[in-house]
Scaffold this active site. Structure first.
Site, PDB file in Angstrom:
ATOM      1  N   LYS A   9      -7.781   3.521  -3.009  1.00  0.00           N
ATOM      2  CA  LYS A   9      -6.409   3.047  -3.717  1.00  0.00           C
ATOM      3  C   LYS A   9      -5.521   4.154  -3.488  1.00  0.00           C
ATOM      4  CE  LYS A   9      -8.249   0.696  -7.542  1.00  0.00           C
ATOM      5  NZ  LYS A   9      -8.236   0.546  -9.319  1.00  0.00           N
ATOM      6  N   PHE A  57      -1.725  -4.706 -18.374  1.00  0.00           N
ATOM      7  CA  PHE A  57      -1.378  -3.506 -17.460  1.00  0.00           C
ATOM      8  C   PHE A  57      -1.238  -4.006 -16.147  1.00  0.00           C
ATOM      9  CE2 PHE A  57      -6.013  -4.390 -18.107  1.00  0.00           C
ATOM     10  CZ  PHE A  57      -6.263  -4.339 -17.217  1.00  0.00           C
ATOM     11  N   ARG A  85     -20.952  -1.157  -5.979  1.00  0.00           N
ATOM     12  CA  ARG A  85     -20.369  -1.041  -7.442  1.00  0.00           C
ATOM     13  C   ARG A  85     -21.188   0.086  -8.035  1.00  0.00           C
ATOM     14  NH1 ARG A  85     -16.219  -4.103  -9.521  1.00  0.00           N
ATOM     15  NH2 ARG A  85     -17.259  -4.420 -11.685  1.00  0.00           N
ATOM     16  N   THR A  91     -15.782   1.308 -14.143  1.00  0.00           N
ATOM     17  CA  THR A  91     -14.362   1.068 -13.816  1.00  0.00           C
ATOM     18  C   THR A  91     -13.300   2.206 -14.522  1.00  0.00           C
ATOM     19  OG1 THR A  91     -14.364  -1.285 -13.661  1.00  0.00           O
ATOM     20  CG2 THR A  91     -12.207  -0.558 -14.254  1.00  0.00           C
ATOM     21  N   ARG A 102     -16.294   7.439  -8.926  1.00  0.00           N
ATOM     22  CA  ARG A 102     -15.274   7.591 -10.063  1.00  0.00           C
ATOM     23  C   ARG A 102     -15.868   8.710 -10.941  1.00  0.00           C
ATOM     24  NH1 ARG A 102     -15.308   1.236 -10.692  1.00  0.00           N
ATOM     25  NH2 ARG A 102     -13.177   0.619  -9.343  1.00  0.00           N
ATOM     26  N   ASN A 112      -8.036   4.920 -10.353  1.00  0.00           N
ATOM     27  CA  ASN A 112      -9.619   5.205 -10.473  1.00  0.00           C
ATOM     28  C   ASN A 112     -10.160   5.239  -9.143  1.00  0.00           C
ATOM     29  OD1 ASN A 112      -9.261   2.464 -10.207  1.00  0.00           O
ATOM     30  ND2 ASN A 112     -10.943   2.120 -11.699  1.00  0.00           N
ATOM     31  N   GLU A 126     -11.430 -11.711  -1.319  1.00  0.00           N
ATOM     32  CA  GLU A 126     -10.728 -10.331  -1.202  1.00  0.00           C
ATOM     33  C   GLU A 126     -10.736 -10.015   0.352  1.00  0.00           C
ATOM     34  OE1 GLU A 126     -12.571  -7.579  -3.896  1.00  0.00           O
ATOM     35  OE2 GLU A 126     -11.475  -8.678  -5.649  1.00  0.00           O
TER      36      GLU A 126
HETATM   37  P1  CMP Z   1     -10.181  -2.277 -10.099  1.00  0.00           P
HETATM   38  O1  CMP Z   1     -11.628  -2.532  -9.922  1.00  0.00           O
HETATM   39  O2  CMP Z   1      -9.235  -2.112  -8.930  1.00  0.00           O
HETATM   40  O3  CMP Z   1      -9.817  -3.689 -10.717  1.00  0.00           O
HETATM   41  C1  CMP Z   1      -8.894  -3.931 -11.813  1.00  0.00           C
HETATM   42  C2  CMP Z   1      -8.142  -2.667 -12.126  1.00  0.00           C
HETATM   43  O4  CMP Z   1      -7.498  -2.734 -13.341  1.00  0.00           O
HETATM   44  C3  CMP Z   1      -9.205  -1.781 -12.387  1.00  0.00           C
HETATM   45  O5  CMP Z   1      -9.932  -1.306 -11.213  1.00  0.00           O
HETATM   46  C4  CMP Z   1      -8.550  -0.650 -13.089  1.00  0.00           C
HETATM   47  O6  CMP Z   1      -8.221   0.441 -11.976  1.00  0.00           O
HETATM   48  C5  CMP Z   1      -7.195  -1.135 -13.554  1.00  0.00           C
HETATM   49  N1  CMP Z   1      -7.471  -1.260 -15.209  1.00  0.00           N
HETATM   50  C6  CMP Z   1      -8.347  -1.577 -16.024  1.00  0.00           C
HETATM   51  N2  CMP Z   1      -8.088  -1.494 -17.189  1.00  0.00           N
HETATM   52  C7  CMP Z   1      -6.701  -0.799 -17.192  1.00  0.00           C
HETATM   53  C8  CMP Z   1      -6.138  -0.227 -18.457  1.00  0.00           C
HETATM   54  N3  CMP Z   1      -6.191  -0.289 -19.464  1.00  0.00           N
HETATM   55  N4  CMP Z   1      -4.776   0.244 -17.850  1.00  0.00           N
HETATM   56  C9  CMP Z   1      -4.355   0.401 -16.531  1.00  0.00           C
HETATM   57  N5  CMP Z   1      -5.136  -0.380 -15.325  1.00  0.00           N
HETATM   58  C10 CMP Z   1      -6.330  -0.531 -15.553  1.00  0.00           C
END
Ligand code: CMP
Length: 143
Positions: A9, A57, A85, A91, A102, A112, A126
């Site tokens: 990212k 979000f 993963r 996450t 992470r 993240n 994707e």
């Molecule tokens: P990703 O695996 O890219 O898929 C969805 C993304 O949403 C996740 O990683 C996080 O970076 C993001 N995400 C999840 N929860 C929140 C939150 N509470 N606020 C902002 N971003 C979020």
């Protein structure tokens, strides 16, 4: 052979973590079959994160992923979806184990560092959003 979509990212690119992340997957034994540094459009971001559309979000997520370049990748290998993963860690970095990407490099759930497909269906979807078939290579089998 299984394939997954991984994406460093904008925070990971800006913190010069592309090499570190690619190296981890190479050393693990997976093969890189596609990669590009790219600017994600709003349309592509909304498509990619479509399942989160109703989340509070969502806007923040789209703004962040389109804010500066990402490094998009396709990796191939046995059980690469689940293993990647595990290597990425949970996450939310507050839950990600030490030693994971992470766990070592991220501090907030919004920033993240890396995205990885969570199922074979997501991986196929994707990969199709970010890559054309002719941007992916095939390796001949090692003898
Ligand atoms: P990703 O695996 O890219 O898929 C969805 C993304 O949403 C996740 O990683 C996080 O970076 C993001 N995400 C999840 N929860 C929140 C939150 N509470 N606020 C902002 N971003 C979020």
């Amino acid at each position: 052979m299984e394939r997954t979509y991984l994406m460093v990212k904008p925070d990971g690119v800006q913190r010069n973590l592309i090499g570190e992340i690619v190296s981890r997957f190479e050393k693990k034994g997976f093969q890189l079959v596609g990669a590009k540094l790219m600017q994600v459009s709003k349309e592509t971001a909304e498509l990619h994160y479509g399942e989160h559309k109703e989340r509070p979000f969502f806007g923040e997520l789209v703004d962040f992923i389109t804010s500066s370049p990402v490094f998009a990748m396709v990796w191939e290998g046995e059980n690469v979806i689940a293993t990647a993963r595990q290597m990425m860690g949970a996450t939310n970095p507050k839950d990600s184990a030490p030693g994971t990407i992470r766990g070592e490099f991220a501090a907030t759930v919004g920033k993240n560092i890396i995205h990885g497909s969570d199922s074979p269906e997501s991986a196929e979807r994707e990969i199709g959003i970010f890559f054309k078939e002719n941007e992916l290579v095939e390796y001949s089998k090692l003898i």
